[in-house]
Scaffold this motif. Structure first.
Motif, PDB file in Angstrom:
ATOM      1  N   SER A 130       0.820  -1.208   0.000  1.00  0.00           N
ATOM      2  CA  SER A 130       0.000   0.000   0.000  1.00  0.00           C
ATOM      3  C   SER A 130       0.858   1.263   0.000  1.00  0.00           C
ATOM      4  O   SER A 130       0.619   2.189  -0.775  1.00  0.00           O
ATOM      5  CB  SER A 130      -0.918   0.011   1.229  1.00  0.00           C
ATOM      6  N   ALA A 131       1.865   1.307   0.854  1.00  0.00           N
ATOM      7  CA  ALA A 131       2.652   2.528   1.031  1.00  0.00           C
ATOM      8  C   ALA A 131       3.655   2.751  -0.094  1.00  0.00           C
ATOM      9  O   ALA A 131       3.909   3.883  -0.497  1.00  0.00           O
ATOM     10  CB  ALA A 131       3.381   2.480   2.369  1.00  0.00           C
ATOM     11  N   LEU A 132       4.223   1.660  -0.610  1.00  0.00           N
ATOM     12  CA  LEU A 132       5.314   1.769  -1.573  1.00  0.00           C
ATOM     13  C   LEU A 132       4.877   1.565  -3.015  1.00  0.00           C
ATOM     14  O   LEU A 132       5.690   1.656  -3.933  1.00  0.00           O
ATOM     15  CB  LEU A 132       6.413   0.754  -1.215  1.00  0.00           C
ATOM     16  N   GLY A 133       3.606   1.288  -3.223  1.00  0.00           N
ATOM     17  CA  GLY A 133       3.107   1.092  -4.578  1.00  0.00           C
ATOM     18  C   GLY A 133       3.578  -0.188  -5.223  1.00  0.00           C
ATOM     19  O   GLY A 133       3.722  -0.266  -6.455  1.00  0.00           O
ATOM     20  N   LYS A 134       3.842  -1.207  -4.416  1.00  0.00           N
ATOM     21  CA  LYS A 134       4.316  -2.489  -4.939  1.00  0.00           C
ATOM     22  C   LYS A 134       3.166  -3.316  -5.503  1.00  0.00           C
ATOM     23  O   LYS A 134       2.005  -3.155  -5.121  1.00  0.00           O
ATOM     24  CB  LYS A 134       4.996  -3.298  -3.832  1.00  0.00           C
ATOM     25  N   GLU A 135       3.508  -4.228  -6.398  1.00  0.00           N
ATOM     26  CA  GLU A 135       2.568  -5.220  -6.895  1.00  0.00           C
ATOM     27  C   GLU A 135       2.161  -6.138  -5.736  1.00  0.00           C
ATOM     28  O   GLU A 135       2.981  -6.442  -4.861  1.00  0.00           O
ATOM     29  CB  GLU A 135       3.246  -6.057  -7.989  1.00  0.00           C
ATOM     30  N   PRO A 136       0.894  -6.572  -5.681  1.00  0.00           N
ATOM     31  CA  PRO A 136       0.519  -7.539  -4.646  1.00  0.00           C
ATOM     32  C   PRO A 136       1.403  -8.783  -4.700  1.00  0.00           C
ATOM     33  O   PRO A 136       1.825  -9.214  -5.782  1.00  0.00           O
ATOM     34  CB  PRO A 136      -0.934  -7.884  -5.008  1.00  0.00           C
ATOM     35  N   ASN A 137       1.689  -9.341  -3.541  1.00  0.00           N
ATOM     36  CA  ASN A 137       2.498 -10.564  -3.445  1.00  0.00           C
ATOM     37  C   ASN A 137       1.577 -11.764  -3.641  1.00  0.00           C
ATOM     38  O   ASN A 137       0.955 -12.249  -2.699  1.00  0.00           O
ATOM     39  CB  ASN A 137       3.190 -10.620  -2.077  1.00  0.00           C
ATOM     40  N   TYR A 138       1.483 -12.236  -4.877  1.00  0.00           N
ATOM     41  CA  TYR A 138       0.503 -13.271  -5.202  1.00  0.00           C
ATOM     42  C   TYR A 138       0.816 -14.605  -4.538  1.00  0.00           C
ATOM     43  O   TYR A 138      -0.104 -15.350  -4.187  1.00  0.00           O
ATOM     44  CB  TYR A 138       0.401 -13.432  -6.719  1.00  0.00           C
ATOM     45  N   ASP A 139       2.087 -14.910  -4.354  1.00  0.00           N
ATOM     46  CA  ASP A 139       2.435 -16.160  -3.661  1.00  0.00           C
ATOM     47  C   ASP A 139       1.926 -16.124  -2.224  1.00  0.00           C
ATOM     48  O   ASP A 139       1.365 -17.101  -1.724  1.00  0.00           O
ATOM     49  CB  ASP A 139       3.954 -16.385  -3.677  1.00  0.00           C
ATOM     50  N   MET A 140       2.135 -14.993  -1.549  1.00  0.00           N
ATOM     51  CA  MET A 140       1.646 -14.855  -0.179  1.00  0.00           C
ATOM     52  C   MET A 140       0.123 -14.947  -0.138  1.00  0.00           C
ATOM     53  O   MET A 140      -0.449 -15.634   0.714  1.00  0.00           O
ATOM     54  CB  MET A 140       2.095 -13.523   0.413  1.00  0.00           C
ATOM     55  N   ILE A 141      -0.536 -14.262  -1.063  1.00  0.00           N
ATOM     56  CA  ILE A 141      -1.996 -14.286  -1.094  1.00  0.00           C
ATOM     57  C   ILE A 141      -2.504 -15.695  -1.339  1.00  0.00           C
ATOM     58  O   ILE A 141      -3.454 -16.152  -0.687  1.00  0.00           O
ATOM     59  CB  ILE A 141      -2.520 -13.320  -2.176  1.00  0.00           C
ATOM     60  N   ARG A 142      -1.870 -16.409  -2.267  1.00  0.00           N
ATOM     61  CA  ARG A 142      -2.270 -17.791  -2.559  1.00  0.00           C
ATOM     62  C   ARG A 142      -2.136 -18.666  -1.315  1.00  0.00           C
ATOM     63  O   ARG A 142      -3.031 -19.460  -0.995  1.00  0.00           O
ATOM     64  CB  ARG A 142      -1.408 -18.357  -3.688  1.00  0.00           C
ATOM     65  N   ASN A 143      -1.025 -18.511  -0.598  1.00  0.00           N
ATOM     66  CA  ASN A 143      -0.798 -19.317   0.607  1.00  0.00           C
ATOM     67  C   ASN A 143      -1.823 -18.997   1.695  1.00  0.00           C
ATOM     68  O   ASN A 143      -2.331 -19.903   2.376  1.00  0.00           O
ATOM     69  CB  ASN A 143       0.616 -19.085   1.134  1.00  0.00           C
ATOM     70  N   LEU A 144      -2.124 -17.717   1.868  1.00  0.00           N
ATOM     71  CA  LEU A 144      -3.114 -17.321   2.867  1.00  0.00           C
ATOM     72  C   LEU A 144      -4.496 -17.864   2.515  1.00  0.00           C
ATOM     73  O   LEU A 144      -5.205 -18.410   3.360  1.00  0.00           O
ATOM     74  CB  LEU A 144      -3.177 -15.802   2.982  1.00  0.00           C
TER      75      LEU A 144
END
Length: 256
Positions: free
Chosen positions: A55-69
């Motif tokens: 959110s703060a740095l304008g990074k792409e979402p971490n899809y691996d983390m999202i998939r694991n969650l």
């Protein structure tokens, strides 16, 4: 039938689970996946996960983390952090996430919201309004980028506009009360509730179950979200993942 929801909010910073205070002083409280597993066992209503770096740095979402969650969650999951395009909405939902939340992208995001609605539906689109009292007269103002940028926008007016665009839920996050554990800001919630009819979730300030009870008493159909309440225990803020047991929860949401 709609009912109140009690929602733990987890913040991800540098890959770990943290808790902030007024959007600063991030304190490490553990591993996100372990926290999800504990919340699974406690049968929580819903889980809100925000990647505050994205959110703060304008990074792409971490899809691996999202998939694991998403693979680990046995409850509805809402993800926030770094989402700026309809393609990202669609990809995140395809990973098993029920709702995708946007903050700064919602401010000038009429085209984004319209396209996201057509792809994933209003029920999967959440707008997060990070709100701080500013100025001599203490006016409510929406901020973005983890509270670092003013928008000049009043939360109630913005919420009504976002609802008109097709946003399916509004999360109102009070920056002044973040991590303070002193209770929700009911004046703020009343302003937004009067302006909107979509599902509404309050975040910022809950420090004990009585705060959840008071929120639900005032706004019967609402999401009662909290961070510190569900990761800390006691006045010294010892780290302990917790959630109301069945009897406590029944008392909070008014079940017999």
């Amino acid at each position: 039938m709609l009912r109140p929801r009690i929602i733990p909010c987890l913040l991800i910073h540098q890959g770990g689970l943290v808790k902030t205070r007024r959007f600063g002083e991030p304190k490490y409280v553990g591993d996100p996946i372990n926290a999800v597993r504990i919340f699974n066992e406690k049968e929580v209503d819903e889980l809100f996960v925000a990647d505050i770096d994205a959110s703060a740095l304008g990074k792409e979402p971490n899809y691996d983390m999202i998939r694991n969650l998403a693979a680990e969650c046995r409850m509805p999951l809402c993800y926030a952090g770094g989402v700026k395009t309809a393609d990202q909405f669609e990809r995140i939902v395809s990973l098993g996430v029920e709702k995708v939340a946007i903050g700064s992208a919602a401010i000038d995001g009429e085209a984004l919201i319209s396209e996201a609605v057509s792809r994933v539906g209003s029920q999967s689109i959440v707008a997060v309004l990070d709100v701080r009292k500013t100025g001599i007269f203490g006016k409510y103002e929406v901020h973005t980028h983890n509270g670092s940028k003013k928008t000049g926008l009043a939360p109630a007016k913005l919420a009504a506009h976002l609802e008109s665009l097709g946003v399916g839920e509004i999360v109102v996050n009070n920056i002044n009360r973040d991590g303070e554990m002193s209770g929700y800001d009911f004046d703020l919630m009343e302003d937004v509730r009067q302006a909107t009819s979509v599902p509404l979730t309050a975040l910022g300030g809950a420090g004990e179950l009585a705060h959840l009870r008071e929120l639900i008493d005032r706004f019967p159909i609402i999401g009662a979200a909290a961070g510190s309440l569900f990761v800390f225990k006691g006045k010294y803020r010892a780290v302990l993942i917790n959630y109301p047991v069945d009897e406590q929860k029944a008392a909070l949401i008014g079940k017999d």
